[in-house]
Design an enzyme around this catalytic site. Structure first.
Site, PDB file in Angstrom:
ATOM      1  CB  SER A   1      17.807  60.415 -54.143  1.00 14.39           C
ATOM      2  OG  SER A   1      18.147  61.682 -53.624  1.00 14.39           O
TER       3      SER A   1
ATOM      4  CG  HIS B   1      15.551  61.431 -57.796  1.00 13.11           C
ATOM      5  ND1 HIS B   1      14.388  61.614 -58.517  1.00 13.11           N
ATOM      6  CD2 HIS B   1      15.372  62.128 -56.640  1.00 13.11           C
ATOM      7  CE1 HIS B   1      13.545  62.362 -57.830  1.00 13.11           C
ATOM      8  NE2 HIS B   1      14.123  62.699 -56.686  1.00 13.11           N
TER       9      HIS B   1
ATOM     10  CG  MET C   1      15.612  70.270 -52.041  1.00 16.19           C
ATOM     11  SD  MET C   1      15.682  69.524 -50.425  1.00 16.19           S
ATOM     12  CE  MET C   1      15.561  67.775 -50.858  1.00 16.19           C
TER      13      MET C   1
ATOM     14  CG  MET D   1      11.256  69.206 -54.000  1.00 13.76           C
ATOM     15  SD  MET D   1      12.214  68.065 -52.983  1.00 13.76           S
ATOM     16  CE  MET D   1      13.525  67.667 -54.140  1.00 13.76           C
TER      17      MET D   1
ATOM     18  CG  MET E   1       6.785  64.219 -53.022  1.00 19.65           C
ATOM     19  SD  MET E   1       8.434  63.733 -53.541  1.00 19.65           S
ATOM     20  CE  MET E   1       9.308  63.616 -51.981  1.00 19.65           C
TER      21      MET E   1
ATOM     22  CG  ASP F   1      11.548  61.092 -54.101  1.00 13.46           C
ATOM     23  OD1 ASP F   1      12.337  60.502 -53.338  1.00 13.46           O
ATOM     24  OD2 ASP F   1      11.750  62.242 -54.570  1.00 13.46           O
TER      25      ASP F   1
HETATM   26  C1  DX5 Z   1      13.108  64.212 -50.494  1.00 20.07           C
HETATM   27  C2  DX5 Z   1      13.746  63.888 -51.819  1.00 20.07           C
HETATM   28  C3  DX5 Z   1      14.064  62.455 -51.991  1.00 20.07           C
HETATM   29  C4  DX5 Z   1      15.070  61.902 -51.009  1.00 20.07           C
HETATM   30  C5  DX5 Z   1      14.833  60.429 -50.877  1.00 20.07           C
HETATM   31  O1  DX5 Z   1      12.678  65.528 -50.522  1.00 20.07           O
HETATM   32  O2  DX5 Z   1      12.873  64.263 -52.864  1.00 20.07           O
HETATM   33  O3  DX5 Z   1      14.473  62.191 -53.325  1.00 20.07           O
HETATM   34  O4  DX5 Z   1      16.386  62.141 -51.384  1.00 20.07           O
HETATM   35  O5  DX5 Z   1      15.640  59.934 -49.869  1.00 20.07           O
HETATM   36  P1  DX5 Z   1      15.299  58.603 -49.079  1.00 20.07           P
HETATM   37  O6  DX5 Z   1      15.243  57.487 -50.076  1.00 20.07           O
HETATM   38  O7  DX5 Z   1      16.426  58.473 -48.097  1.00 20.07           O
HETATM   39  O8  DX5 Z   1      13.960  58.806 -48.408  1.00 20.07           O
HETATM   40 ZN    ZN Z   2      13.309  63.575 -54.934  1.00 20.46          ZN
END
Ligand code: DX5
Ligand code: ZN
Length: 211
Positions: free
Chosen positions: A6, A31, A35, A66, A135, A173
């Protein structure tokens, strides 16, 4: 195990170099966390930034919306031709229609569930999507702690997928690292998203450790 770093955890001051480096380090997908400041309490990238990522990337994009008003955002991001375009079931009244719209763009539709959202909410969508993203943190930020009861949810999802659409992939994720990767694999995960774990170390070593 396929690995999708990500870029939320990348250094945005040198995004070009970060994208090149993560592709050379052997990731499978990139990824992208979109948001909107409404569905989640954070604001990230719009299509201008993601289109410059798409130009540099040598790996396919995995765009995670999101947002509120999914259909509007699908129209914004579909021209960038991601491999996957995923949206949250909690924010969509017409999920079946939206899945079809994404597929009509020639993109693989994927559906995302927050940690507390039950699998029953997607029973009648499973046969139409190419991937389900579970998630394992509350969406909005990188670097959060993995919520362990997702492991049980993955196993239930795997059973449903085998019944309804065996080709559908499972992606997880949030909070993924070398500490939980074996349990994720054993539970039936196909793709992991990893932000802080990959970007806070040597990219190649970290990706290989997850693989
Ligand atoms: C959270 C995101 C994730 C995030 C993951 O809302 O959807 O993709 O970037 O980050 P890590 O791996 O640090 O939890
Ligand atoms: Zn994500």
């Amino acid at each position: 195990m396929l690995v999708a770093p990500s870029i939320l955890s990348a250094d945005f001051g040198k995004l070009n170099e970060e994208i090149k480096a993560i592709c050379e380090a052997g990731c499978d997908l990139i990824h992208i966390d979109v948001m909107d400041g409404h569905f989640v309490p954070n604001l990230t990238m719009g299509p201008m930034i993601v289109s410059s990522v798409a130009k540099i990337a040598t790996k396919p994009l995995d765009i995670h919306l999101m947002v509120q008003n999914n259909s509007f955002f699908v129209d914004l991001f579909a021209p960038l031709k991601p491999k996957y375009l995923s949206f949250h079931i909690e924010e969509e009244k017409h999920a079946n229609r939206l899945v079809q719209k994404i597929r009509d763009y020639g993109i693989s539709p994927a559906i995302v569930l927050n940690p507390h959202t039950t699998l029953e909410s997607i029973d009648y969508l499973l046969e139409y999507v190419d991937m389900v993203l579970l998630m394992s943190v509350n969406p909005g930020f990188g670097g959060q702690k993995f919520i362990p009861n997702i492991l049980e949810k993955i196993k239930y999802l795997k059973d449903k997928i085998e019944l309804r659409n065996p080709r559908c992939l499972i992606e997880v994720d949030g909070g993924v690292s070398d500490k939980n990767i074996m349990e994720l694999k054993e539970s039936g995960v196909d793709i992991v998203v990893a932000g802080s774990y990959v970007f806070n170390g040597n990219y190649k070593e970290r990706i290989n450790s997850l693989k």
